[in-house]
Design an enzyme around this catalytic site. Structure first.
Site, PDB file in Angstrom:
ATOM      1  N   MET A 169       0.837  -1.199   0.000  1.00 32.73           N
ATOM      2  CA  MET A 169       0.000   0.000   0.000  1.00 32.73           C
ATOM      3  C   MET A 169       0.879   1.259   0.000  1.00 32.73           C
ATOM      4  O   MET A 169       0.410   2.353   0.289  1.00 32.73           O
ATOM      5  CB  MET A 169      -0.946   0.005   1.199  1.00 32.73           C
ATOM      6  N   GLY A 170       2.163   1.082  -0.301  1.00 37.84           N
ATOM      7  CA  GLY A 170       3.059   2.231  -0.407  1.00 37.84           C
ATOM      8  C   GLY A 170       3.516   2.759   0.935  1.00 37.84           C
ATOM      9  O   GLY A 170       3.382   2.113   1.962  1.00 37.84           O
TER      10      GLY A 170
ATOM     11  N   GLY B 268      10.789  -2.850   5.992  1.00 43.42           N
ATOM     12  CA  GLY B 268      10.030  -4.111   5.944  1.00 43.42           C
ATOM     13  C   GLY B 268       9.634  -4.436   4.514  1.00 43.42           C
ATOM     14  O   GLY B 268       9.869  -5.547   4.015  1.00 43.42           O
ATOM     15  N   HIS B 269       9.045  -3.452   3.824  1.00 43.49           N
ATOM     16  CA  HIS B 269       8.689  -3.655   2.413  1.00 43.49           C
ATOM     17  C   HIS B 269       9.951  -3.974   1.600  1.00 43.49           C
ATOM     18  O   HIS B 269       9.946  -4.848   0.739  1.00 43.49           O
ATOM     19  CB  HIS B 269       8.081  -2.378   1.820  1.00 43.49           C
TER      20      HIS B 269
ATOM     21  N   ASP C 166       2.054  -9.447   8.914  1.00 44.93           N
ATOM     22  CA  ASP C 166       0.604  -9.572   8.753  1.00 44.93           C
ATOM     23  C   ASP C 166       0.305 -11.069   8.627  1.00 44.93           C
ATOM     24  O   ASP C 166      -0.031 -11.566   7.557  1.00 44.93           O
ATOM     25  CB  ASP C 166       0.152  -8.795   7.519  1.00 44.93           C
TER      26      ASP C 166
ATOM     27  N   GLN D 187      -3.075 -12.368   7.372  1.00 41.43           N
ATOM     28  CA  GLN D 187      -3.207 -12.058   5.946  1.00 41.43           C
ATOM     29  C   GLN D 187      -2.442 -13.086   5.100  1.00 41.43           C
ATOM     30  O   GLN D 187      -2.959 -13.598   4.098  1.00 41.43           O
ATOM     31  CB  GLN D 187      -2.657 -10.650   5.701  1.00 41.43           C
TER      32      GLN D 187
ATOM     33  N   VAL E 137      10.442  -7.300   9.779  1.00 48.30           N
ATOM     34  CA  VAL E 137      11.585  -6.409   9.995  1.00 48.30           C
ATOM     35  C   VAL E 137      11.204  -5.427  11.116  1.00 48.30           C
ATOM     36  O   VAL E 137      10.108  -4.865  11.113  1.00 48.30           O
ATOM     37  CB  VAL E 137      11.950  -5.658   8.702  1.00 48.30           C
TER      38      VAL E 137
ATOM     39  N   SER F  50       3.861   1.254   8.127  1.00 48.68           N
ATOM     40  CA  SER F  50       3.596   2.601   7.601  1.00 48.68           C
ATOM     41  C   SER F  50       2.822   3.418   8.634  1.00 48.68           C
ATOM     42  O   SER F  50       2.943   4.638   8.696  1.00 48.68           O
ATOM     43  CB  SER F  50       2.776   2.515   6.310  1.00 48.68           C
ATOM     44  N   ARG F  51       2.030   2.734   9.449  1.00 49.39           N
ATOM     45  CA  ARG F  51       1.208   3.444  10.442  1.00 49.39           C
ATOM     46  C   ARG F  51       2.028   3.972  11.620  1.00 49.39           C
ATOM     47  O   ARG F  51       1.520   4.777  12.407  1.00 49.39           O
ATOM     48  CB  ARG F  51       0.098   2.532  10.966  1.00 49.39           C
TER      49      ARG F  51
HETATM   50  P1  AMP Z   1       1.343  -2.955   3.429  1.00 43.94           P
HETATM   51  O1  AMP Z   1       1.924  -1.885   2.586  1.00 43.94           O
HETATM   52  O2  AMP Z   1       1.263  -2.614   4.883  1.00 43.94           O
HETATM   53  O3  AMP Z   1       0.058  -3.511   2.861  1.00 43.94           O
HETATM   54  O4  AMP Z   1       2.377  -4.177   3.383  1.00 43.94           O
HETATM   55  C1  AMP Z   1       2.793  -4.728   2.165  1.00 43.94           C
HETATM   56  C2  AMP Z   1       3.584  -5.981   2.446  1.00 43.94           C
HETATM   57  O5  AMP Z   1       4.709  -5.666   3.276  1.00 43.94           O
HETATM   58  C3  AMP Z   1       2.779  -7.046   3.199  1.00 43.94           C
HETATM   59  O6  AMP Z   1       3.111  -8.327   2.691  1.00 43.94           O
HETATM   60  C4  AMP Z   1       3.262  -6.880   4.611  1.00 43.94           C
HETATM   61  O7  AMP Z   1       3.149  -8.054   5.393  1.00 43.94           O
HETATM   62  C5  AMP Z   1       4.709  -6.514   4.390  1.00 43.94           C
HETATM   63  N1  AMP Z   1       5.262  -5.830   5.573  1.00 43.94           N
HETATM   64  C6  AMP Z   1       4.744  -4.753   6.206  1.00 43.94           C
HETATM   65  N2  AMP Z   1       5.489  -4.440   7.284  1.00 43.94           N
HETATM   66  C7  AMP Z   1       6.486  -5.359   7.337  1.00 43.94           C
HETATM   67  C8  AMP Z   1       7.589  -5.580   8.230  1.00 43.94           C
HETATM   68  N3  AMP Z   1       7.824  -4.790   9.278  1.00 43.94           N
HETATM   69  N4  AMP Z   1       8.411  -6.619   7.959  1.00 43.94           N
HETATM   70  C9  AMP Z   1       8.195  -7.427   6.885  1.00 43.94           C
HETATM   71  N5  AMP Z   1       7.190  -7.261   6.020  1.00 43.94           N
HETATM   72  C10 AMP Z   1       6.340  -6.247   6.232  1.00 43.94           C
END
Ligand code: AMP
Length: 282
Positions: free
Chosen positions: A33-34, A39-40, A153, A156, A179, A189-190
């Site tokens: 979601m950008g 982590g991303h 997640d 998910q 991460v 992101s939050r």
């Molecule tokens: P989001 O942008 O939050 O929808 O996340 C996109 C992808 O990044 C999803 O597969 C998340 O599980 C992954 N993601 C988000 N935060 C982390 C993190 N801290 N470590 C690893 N993967 C992450």
């Protein structure tokens, strides 16, 4: 400078992937979601290794937010994301418009029967329907061979693995570890919503997971006692409101009473107005 392609329409994205597939290239895909963070980027680096072509999507998916949640205010910064993705040598950014993905008259959703009845699905009743639907749509548009998701997640990821098996998608799903910031807070992101004081209180999630793991390592098996200790720890931090703390089967997500085999501990806590989640295998 790496030449990154930004694709904004579903037809152009499908054409691109078909071309790559016809050339015998593998397509790896990381949906996001950008507002990208490390982590991303860990998933993206893995995707770079796994596929000849790497597609990253940026789309804040309206169908997974309930009214009153943070769809409108969700952080967005395309220019910064673009720069980061360029550094990672991503081939394509798929950056669709919501009116292209959800055309007038849209009415088809993918729903799982059991997994969403647990954990986040209880307080976010339409969330996993929204996630499953957008991920299936993106799979049909990006047509990847491999897709990479974060186990931050966890539910998910479980939903996506189940759905891919149930619906016979020929896509390899790769799960990747969470991460964390140097002090242990799971990157999200939050996290940008947090004030400096809330940032300190947010660490209670990770601390409670670590405490629980220690309890199990020192012989505790009673899930209720471990959960109670986690409640006490988190509640001792100001501005925290616990949504749930659960110890459950890592595959079905059914509650476990006794930790006599690997168990998933998962929790969601509001810190101020920010909903944070985290998990760990005990
Ligand atoms: P989001 O942008 O939050 O929808 O996340 C996109 C992808 O990044 C999803 O597969 C998340 O599980 C992954 N993601 C988000 N935060 C982390 C993190 N801290 N470590 C690893 N993967 C992450």
């Amino acid at each position: 400078m790496h030449n990154i392609k930004v694709i904004t329409t579903t037809t152009e994205m499908q054409e691109y992937s078909d071309r790559m597939r016809n050339l015998g290239k593998t397509v790896a895909f990381v949906p996001t979601m950008g507002f990208l963070h490390e982590g991303h980027l860990s998933l993206i680096k893995e995707g770079r290794k796994l596929g000849d072509n790497l597609v990253v999507s940026i789309f804040v998916n309206p169908s997974q937010f309930s009214p009153g949640e943070d769809f409108e205010s969700y952080p967005r910064d395309f220019d910064k994301d673009f720069e980061l993705l360029q550094k990672e040598s991503v081939d394509v950014i798929f950056y669709p418009d919501k009116n292209d993905l959800y055309r007038d008259g849209f009415q088809t959703y993918v729903e799982l029967k059991n997994l969403p009845k647990h954990l986040c699905g209880i307080s976010r009743p339409i969330f996993f329907r929204g996630v499953a639907t957008i991920v299936i749509k993106l799979f049909n548009i990006v047509r990847p061979h491999i897709a990479i998701f974060g186990s931050k997640d966890y539910q998910q990821l479980a939903v996506i693995r189940r759905m891919v098996r149930d619906l016979n998608f020929d896509i390899k799903i790769v799960g990747f570890p969470t991460v964390r910031e140097p002090d242990g807070l799971a990157m999200s992101s939050r996290n940008t919503y947090l004030t400096p004081e809330q940032r300190i209180n947010a660490l209670s999630l990770y601390k409670s997971l670590k405490q629980s793991k220690k309890l199990v390592e020192s012989g505790s098996k009673d899930a209720k006692k471990i959960i109670d200790a986690a409640y006490t720890l988190i509640k001792s931090y100001p501005e925290t409101v616990i949504d749930y703390i659960a110890i459950c089967d890592p595959e079905t997500l059914d509650d476990m009473e006794t930790v006599d085999r690997p168990a998933l501990m998962a929790l969601a806590v509001n810190v101020g107005k920010t909903r944070l989640i985290d998990n760990m295998i005990l």
